[in-house]
Structures are given as structure tokens and as C-alpha cells.
Design an enzyme around this catalytic site. Structure first.
Site, mmCIF file in Angstrom:
data_model
loop_
_atom_site.group_PDB
_atom_site.id
_atom_site.type_symbol
_atom_site.label_atom_id
_atom_site.label_comp_id
_atom_site.label_asym_id
_atom_site.label_seq_id
_atom_site.Cartn_x
_atom_site.Cartn_y
_atom_site.Cartn_z
ATOM 1 N N CYS A 2 -17.201 25.843 151.590
ATOM 2 C CA CYS A 2 -16.176 25.215 151.293
ATOM 3 C C CYS A 2 -16.351 24.555 150.080
ATOM 4 O O CYS A 2 -16.564 23.376 148.991
ATOM 5 C CB CYS A 2 -15.930 24.252 152.310
ATOM 6 S SG CYS A 2 -16.398 24.788 154.230
ATOM 7 N N ARG A 27 -15.797 28.475 146.687
ATOM 8 C CA ARG A 27 -16.959 28.058 147.031
ATOM 9 C C ARG A 27 -17.097 28.454 149.023
ATOM 10 O O ARG A 27 -17.552 28.018 149.788
ATOM 11 C CB ARG A 27 -16.997 26.487 147.724
ATOM 12 C CG ARG A 27 -17.501 25.789 145.819
ATOM 13 C CD ARG A 27 -16.836 24.172 146.019
ATOM 14 N NE ARG A 27 -18.046 23.555 147.201
ATOM 15 C CZ ARG A 27 -19.447 23.255 146.675
ATOM 16 N NH1 ARG A 27 -19.522 23.779 145.171
ATOM 17 N NH2 ARG A 27 -19.903 22.951 147.103
ATOM 18 N N ASN A 101 -17.316 19.362 154.233
ATOM 19 C CA ASN A 101 -18.075 20.424 153.921
ATOM 20 C C ASN A 101 -19.608 20.163 154.286
ATOM 21 O O ASN A 101 -19.448 18.692 154.689
ATOM 22 C CB ASN A 101 -17.969 20.781 152.404
ATOM 23 C CG ASN A 101 -19.176 22.009 152.091
ATOM 24 O OD1 ASN A 101 -19.075 22.026 152.666
ATOM 25 N ND2 ASN A 101 -20.047 21.141 150.540
ATOM 26 N N GLY A 102 -20.385 21.476 154.941
ATOM 27 C CA GLY A 102 -21.093 20.737 156.250
ATOM 28 C C GLY A 102 -21.349 21.376 156.875
ATOM 29 O O GLY A 102 -20.294 21.783 157.889
ATOM 30 N N GLU A 484 -32.683 42.510 141.720
ATOM 31 C CA GLU A 484 -31.692 41.276 141.193
ATOM 32 C C GLU A 484 -30.158 43.273 141.003
ATOM 33 O O GLU A 484 -29.190 42.136 141.574
ATOM 34 C CB GLU A 484 -31.794 41.217 139.960
ATOM 35 C CG GLU A 484 -30.278 40.672 139.435
ATOM 36 C CD GLU A 484 -29.763 39.763 140.421
ATOM 37 O OE1 GLU A 484 -30.029 38.633 141.848
ATOM 38 O OE2 GLU A 484 -28.564 38.966 139.868
ATOM 39 N N LYS A 488 -26.892 43.083 142.935
ATOM 40 C CA LYS A 488 -25.625 42.684 142.830
ATOM 41 C C LYS A 488 -24.139 43.519 143.690
ATOM 42 O O LYS A 488 -23.366 43.456 143.602
ATOM 43 C CB LYS A 488 -25.428 42.799 141.630
ATOM 44 C CG LYS A 488 -25.327 42.093 140.461
ATOM 45 C CD LYS A 488 -25.468 40.027 140.209
ATOM 46 C CE LYS A 488 -25.850 39.636 141.241
ATOM 47 N NZ LYS A 488 -26.789 38.903 141.416
ATOM 48 N N GLU A 491 -23.792 42.799 147.093
ATOM 49 C CA GLU A 491 -22.663 41.585 147.046
ATOM 50 C C GLU A 491 -21.464 42.324 146.499
ATOM 51 O O GLU A 491 -20.730 41.439 147.750
ATOM 52 C CB GLU A 491 -23.228 40.456 145.825
ATOM 53 C CG GLU A 491 -24.027 40.123 146.652
ATOM 54 C CD GLU A 491 -24.147 38.462 145.311
ATOM 55 O OE1 GLU A 491 -24.336 39.255 143.880
ATOM 56 O OE2 GLU A 491 -24.090 37.051 145.812
ATOM 57 N N HIS A 507 -45.460 55.182 149.036
ATOM 58 C CA HIS A 507 -45.891 54.154 149.925
ATOM 59 C C HIS A 507 -45.010 54.263 150.975
ATOM 60 O O HIS A 507 -45.081 53.370 152.110
ATOM 61 C CB HIS A 507 -46.504 53.055 149.674
ATOM 62 C CG HIS A 507 -47.943 53.166 148.648
ATOM 63 N ND1 HIS A 507 -48.948 53.717 149.210
ATOM 64 C CD2 HIS A 507 -47.805 52.710 147.343
ATOM 65 C CE1 HIS A 507 -49.188 53.666 148.155
ATOM 66 N NE2 HIS A 507 -48.664 52.942 147.543
ATOM 67 N N LYS A 609 -19.521 30.833 147.334
ATOM 68 C CA LYS A 609 -20.790 30.274 146.034
ATOM 69 C C LYS A 609 -22.240 29.435 146.152
ATOM 70 O O LYS A 609 -22.838 29.950 145.381
ATOM 71 C CB LYS A 609 -20.288 29.972 144.998
ATOM 72 C CG LYS A 609 -20.510 29.697 144.065
ATOM 73 C CD LYS A 609 -20.733 30.999 143.237
ATOM 74 C CE LYS A 609 -21.509 30.954 141.504
ATOM 75 N NZ LYS A 609 -22.594 32.441 141.327
HETATM 76 O O1 M6R Z 1 -26.861 28.081 143.679
HETATM 77 P P1 M6R Z 1 -28.468 28.888 143.605
HETATM 78 O O2 M6R Z 1 -29.097 29.662 142.381
HETATM 79 O O3 M6R Z 1 -29.413 27.675 144.422
HETATM 80 O O4 M6R Z 1 -28.275 29.934 144.483
HETATM 81 C C1 M6R Z 1 -28.631 30.668 145.181
HETATM 82 C C2 M6R Z 1 -28.398 31.774 146.009
HETATM 83 O O5 M6R Z 1 -26.858 31.706 146.653
HETATM 84 C C3 M6R Z 1 -27.104 32.778 144.631
HETATM 85 O O6 M6R Z 1 -27.941 33.215 143.867
HETATM 86 C C4 M6R Z 1 -26.834 33.818 145.058
HETATM 87 O O7 M6R Z 1 -27.827 34.766 145.894
HETATM 88 C C5 M6R Z 1 -26.212 35.097 144.431
HETATM 89 N N1 M6R Z 1 -24.859 35.428 145.029
HETATM 90 C C6 M6R Z 1 -26.546 36.313 143.326
HETATM 91 O O8 M6R Z 1 -25.050 36.502 143.230
#
Ligand code: M6R
Length: 614
Positions: A2, A27, A101-102, A484, A488, A491, A507, A609
Site C-alpha cells: 500500500c 507498493r 497501510n499494514g 535469482e 525474475k 515474477e 539427484h 514492492k
Molecule cells: O525490500 P526488500 O529487499 O526487503 O524485499 C525483499 C523481497 O520482497 C524482494 O527482493 C522481492 O523478492 C523482489 N520482488 C524480487 O524481485
């Protein structure tokens, strides 16, 4: 999750808020809304879907002009993403509008209590309980600040709240606990927001609010107090980011722009990190260096890409300082009774500095006596404030949900931390530290060399646009790069992608490979000897199952090139530094493939985010 903004000043509040929301939409983007108070009444516009839907509604049915208002862009927790559950929420008496927010953990209890008192709820949100309670308190005190303090003491959980009272329409009251809120101090105007990006086009002067604080804003005043009403002195800071840093600058997506910003972001992260005597420096150290000399274990806690940055860092830090390094998912850490004490150094990695899982892990580690060093991108964020030392990553604002420059700068900063500890503990000779620092300083240029091959990566994405499953392999630090790379793709392309340590494939996971599966393999530099040769053998194993192999290997690596269906060349680096270049083609690939699939790259479905709830 948020994004929140509140504005009080001489400009048209709706325009200022809409523009501010656009900059924090990363957000959360399930719904958005704005409220202003005019002639003793609230005017509210809210709409499910992205901010664009709200903007279209406002273009057709504008709200009246006002110099004060609140806005919200939502990532749903309680109640689906529809118009009714969108914020702002208005109290039953129509006097108060509130954004939040929260998560209010005791909302069900509060709701039951309020319903007994005759209040009718219209949404399924936890927020509405706070809005209704605030109105009842306000009816008693006629003072929004006092009412807000009382409400905050009744709420359990994490929250940022911003409220507007129709009977005092040129004043905003906001509060925070465990959720971000910054104040922007302008000339005859003031702001509150989840993120400075919301107001940097108006002011770069900001105030950090502490935990459990309430702020009351008018055009010309900012007053901060704690929940008991004791005045508090907020910390002032100047925002270095330029407003342009929060714009797309001609790129189609923030993500692509942020990928291309990486040479600069890594350069800035490495800049000016040693004193005249060559000693490395952290940004804020509140730990006695003698304590750092005595640590016998390091625990890295983080989530998502930041966790993978930690996995990379483990190889370097263990190698350099000969202290065991555990890397933990922050969300698991405190629930497994970890062995942590005063000789443990906890390193937390977080781009936003607001990730709730990470924050809770820090708190747990500190209660057990550990010292905490945060690697963080957001100056003054809660994680930075609650840690004993901070190393800022200086990536600039990362807007796209998928982390790119955040990840690379986290790895860079973690390496600086490893070298700092090695220097402090005397586990490396000065010339070895110097050699790594020199190699790190060459990384921005090497990233640029990879970016210069973007078209080749894009051609590959076009070639596999109909593929559903992808595998990523690597060994040593390359295994974290593989994870990683897969994250990507999941996501933003919504495709099945898995990352594995290459040696682990046989394995079990090799069973899923067939001739339709593209397998991306990060090959260690030939100078890595056995490590390199083992990965070449792993490539042969998948080729034998008919898979198409995309090889990421050092330029001139003949052995790797000869077994590639598609070769992406990397500039020469030592094995430990290879993640800083090898991750980049994987970011470009995901960004391009998601674009070709017609997805919203910057705001992928179901995500936000900053994950500020557990
Ligand atoms: O703000 P942060 O680095 O703590 O966020 C951690 C994860 O939520 C963040 O890296 C998330 O996995 C990303 N969307 C990855 O691309």
C-alpha cells in the site's frame, strides 16, 4: 504494501495526490482512492484496479478544489480488491476519512465492539474498524490528534494511518507503528507519504518519524508526539535522489531502466568507501569494533532477491574471514529457535528497509544479544534505524517490483562488508583486500559490456516466447544466480522457472527436462578450474536429454561455447564477482519475455514492492 500520501498546502490537493500516488503505485495496485474535505463534507473518489482507473474517473467526475487531502493505492489483505474495500474509508457519521497501510490484527474484536455500539460497517477491511473508532473518539474530544493517539493505543499489529476531519479541513493527522511514514517539509505546504518518491518533485527536505509516533500537519506546521502525547523531535534528512530518478526516462518500463542503471548504481555503492589510511568504512556504525573481532558466526537474514544476494555473499564472506555464515529466509528465522547470541553478527539485507519478515528477524536477533548490520537502500527506513550499523546501497529509487539494481548493489555492499570484516579481523593481507577492491571497481564497466549485448538477449526471448518451463543452473555463487534468474521469470513472466545447483540436478530434477526445456547455465570462469569443468559436465548431462542450453560463460571460453545452443558472453572476472555480471542477461531476458507476453512488467499480478506484512 500500500502507498499512502497526504497533502496540505496551496496547490490542488487532488492533482498533487494523484501524482504522488503514481510514484508509489509500485507498493500496491489493486485499487486506489482520494478524499478531500470541502464545506464540512468529505468528497471521496475510489476505484478498484490500477491508479489509471481512478484517474479516468476523476477526469470524468472531478472532485472539488481543495488544498488538503489523502490518497491511497492498495495491496489487499483484508477484503477483496473492489470499490467498497478501496481506501479512503469514511466513518459512519461522515466526519472522518482514513487511509491505512499494514494489518490491524485485532480488527475483528474492534469491529464486534463497535457493532455492539451501533456502528454499521460497509467494507470487509480491517481499516474500517480504525476509521469508525477514530470518529467515535473524535466525537468525544473534537481533536483529531488526541483521537488518533487513543485509537493507536487500541490497535494491535502494524499500521500507518492518515486521517482527515471535515471539521478541521486544513489539517492532517498521521501515525505509524512498524510501517513506513515520512514527512515532506515544503514552503507553505507539507506532505506525509509512505515513500519520499511521492513528494520529491515538491520538496527534498524530509523528517523521519519514529515508532509509535503521531504527526499533525498544517500548511505551516509539523508537530510530532508519541502515543502518550509527549512531544518528539523527528530526525531531519535531505533526499539526494533527483525527481528524474523516479521517472522512466524514455524506457518502456522502470524495470528496464533500472537494469540499465546498474553500472551507475554499483559505482555509487562502491564510491568513497575507504579513509585516507585505506580502511573501509560503513555508513553508520553503532557497534564496537572489538565486538566485531569476537564474532564466531554470521547469520544473513533476508527475503526474495535480497536472500539470494545473501546466498552469494556467503561464499565470499566465509572465504575471506573464515567465520561460518548461515543464510536464512527472514520469514523462517524467528520461528525455528535459531542459535544466536552476543557473538553472532546478524546481517540483514533489504532494498526497501521495510520488509516486515526481515524486521521481525532483526528484532528477534537483537533480543538474543546479536549485533545487527543492515544492508539497505532506503535512507532512514525502519530496518536501517533498528539495526546497530548500516551500509547503504545507494541504488537510487527502485520502482519496478522485480528487483534488479537492488540485487546487484546488495551483492556489492555485502562484498564490501566482507572485506571490511576481513580487514578488521586481519584475515586477509592488505594487498588481497586491495586486489578485490580494484576488481570491484571494474565491475560497473563490465556490467555495461553485458548491457551492450541486450539485443542478443532480446532475440533469445523472442525465440522462446511460446515456452512454458525454464531451468536455471549454476554452481558455487552461480547457484544463487540461477535462483535469482528463475525468480525474475516467475515474477514478471508468470512462467514456471526453477533454479538449481547444477550438481544437484541428477539427484532428481533432471527428470523434468526434455527437448522443450531451455536450460540456462551459468558457467564459472575457466580460471575456476574444477568448478568450471564440473559445470561443463553438467551441461553435457542436460544436452544428453535433448534440452536446449543457453550458456552464460566468459568471453573466449571455448569449452563452454562448444556446448552452447545459445551463447551469452560475460567479461572476465574472478568467480566470486561473476554474479555481478551473470545476473544481468537473466534480468534482461525476463524483462523482454514478459514484455513480449504483454504483461505489466513493473506491476506484476499479485505482488507489491514492499512487503510490510508478515
Ligand atoms: O525490500 P526488500 O529487499 O526487503 O524485499 C525483499 C523481497 O520482497 C524482494 O527482493 C522481492 O523478492 C523482489 N520482488 C524480487 O524481485
Amino acid at each position: 504494501m500500500c502507498g499512502i500520501i497526504g497533502y496540505v498546502g496551496q496547490q490542488d490537493a487532488v492533482q498533487v495526490i494523484l501524482e504522488g500516488l503514481r510514484r508509489v503505485e509500485y507498493r500496491g495496485y489493486d485499487s486506489a482512492g482520494i478524499a478531500i474535505a470541502v464545506d464540512g463534507k468529505l468528497a471521496v473518489a475510489k476505484r478498484s484496479g490500477k491508479l489509471g482507473s481512478l484517474a479516468a474517473q476523476l477526469a470524468e467526475h472531478p472532485l472539488p478544489s481543495s488544498g488538503c487531502g489523502i490518497g491511497h493505492t492498495r495491496w489487499a489483505t483484508h477484503g477483496g480488491p473492489n470499490d467498497t474495500n478501496a481506501h479512503p474509508h469514511v466513518s459512519a457519521d461522515g466526519r472522518v476519512a482514513l487511509v491505512h497501510n499494514g494489518i490491524i490484527e485485532n480488527f475483528a474484536e474492534l469491529r464486534a465492539e463497535l457493532e455492539l455500539r451501533g456502528v454499521t460497517f460497509i467494507s470487509q477491511t480491517d481499516t474500517e474498524a480504525a476509521a469508525q473508532l477514530l470518529a467515535l473518539e473524535l466525537a468525544l474530544t473534537n481533536d483529531l490528534t488526541v483521537a488518533m493517539r487513543t485509537v493507536c493505543t487500541r490497535l494491535k499489529g502494524a499500521f500507518t494511518l492518515v486521517a482527515l476531519d471535515t471539521q478541521n479541513p486544513e489539517c492532517l493527522v498521521a501515525a505509524r507503528r512498524d510501517s513506513p511514514l515520512v514527512v515532506g517539509v515544503g514552503d507553505g505546504e507539507n506532505f506525509v507519504a509512505s515513500d519520499v518518491a511521492s513528494f520529491i518533485m515538491h520538496t527534498r527536505e524530509a523528517l523521519e518519524l519514529g515508532q509509535n509516533q503521531v504527526v499533525t500537519l498544517t500548511r505551516n506546521s509539523v508537530q510530532v508526539s508519541d502515543f502518550d502525547g509527549e512531544p518528539a523531535e523527528p530526525q531531519h534528512f535531505h533526499v539526494d535522489w533527483s525527481p528524474a530518478a523516479a521517472e522512466k526516462a524514455g524506457f518502456d518500463w522502470f524495470m528496464r531502466k533500472e537494469i540499465f542503471e546498474q553500472p551507475r548504481a554499483v559505482f555509487d555503492t562502491l564510491l568513497g568507501r575507504s579513509d585516507a589510511a585505506g580502511r573501509l568504512l560503513l555508513d553508520e556504525i553503532r557497534i564496537d569494533t572489538n565486538e566485531l573481532r569476537l564474532i564466531d558466526k554470521i547469520v544473513v537474514v533476508a527475503c526474495g532477491s535480497a536472500y539470494y544476494a545473501g546466498l552469494v555473499a556467503k561464499y565470499a564472506i566465509e572465504h575471506w574471514i573464515r567465520v561460518p555464515v548461515e543464510v536464512e529466509l527472514a520469514s523462517e528465522f524467528r520461528y525455528r529457535d535459531p542459535i544466536v547470541n552476543s557473538r553472532t553478527l546478524c546481517v540483514t539485507i533489504s532494498q526497501s528497509g521495510e520488509t516486515m519478515d526481515t524486521l521481525q528477524a532483526i528484532r528477534h536477533a537483537r533480543v538474543q544479544g546479536a549485533k545487527v548490520i543492515a544492508i539497505c537502500n532506503t535512507v532512514g527506513a525502519t530496518i536501517a534505524r533498528e539495526s546497530d550499523a548500516v551500509l547503504y546501497t545507494r541504488a537510487g529509487p527502485e520502482i519496478a517490483v522485480a528487483s534488479t539494481k537492488g540485487f546487484l548493489t546488495q551483492v556489492s555492499a555485502a562484498y564490501l562488508l566482507g572485506l571490511y570484516l576481513a580487514q578488521l579481523r586481519g584475515t586477509m593481507f592488505a594487498d588481497e583486500v586491495e586486489r578485490y577492491l580494484t576488481e570491484l571497481s571494474e565491475v560497473p564497466d563490465k556490467i555495461q559490456q553485458v548491457l551492450d549485448q541486450a539485443e542478443r538477449v532480446y532475440a533469445l526471448a523472442a525465440d522462446v516466447v511460446d515456452t512454458q518451463d525454464f531451468i536455471f543452473l549454476g554452481r558455487h555463487v552461480g547457484s544463487a544466480v540461477a535462483l535469482e534468474g528463475a525468480l525474475k521469470l516467475k515474477e514478471i513472466a508468470y512462467l514456471h522457472a526453477e533454479g538449481f545447483a547444477a550438481g544437484e540436478l541428477k539427484h532428481g530434477p533432471i527428470a523434468i527436462i526434455d527437448e522443450t526445456t531451455p536450460v540456462f547455465v551459468v558457467v564459472p570462469p575457466p580460471g575456476a578450474g574444477q568448478l568450471h569443468d564440473k559445470v561443463i559436465s553438467n551441461i553435457q548431462e542436460v544436452r544428453a536429454r535433448g534440452a536446449r542450453v543457453v550458456v552464460l560463460a566468459e568471453r573466449g571460453d571455448v569449452a563452454a561455447g562448444s556446448c552452447a545452443d545459445y551463447l551469452l558472453e560475460l567479461p572476465p572476472t574472478s568467480v566470486l564477482l561473476q554474479p555481478l555480471t551473470a545476473s544481468v542477461p537473466l534480468q534482461l531476458f525476463a524483462c523482454e519475455l514478459a514484455t513480449l507476453l504483454g504483461n505489466d512488467v513493473d506491476q506484476p499480478r499479485n505482488l507489491a514492492k514492499s512487503v510490510t506484512v508478515e
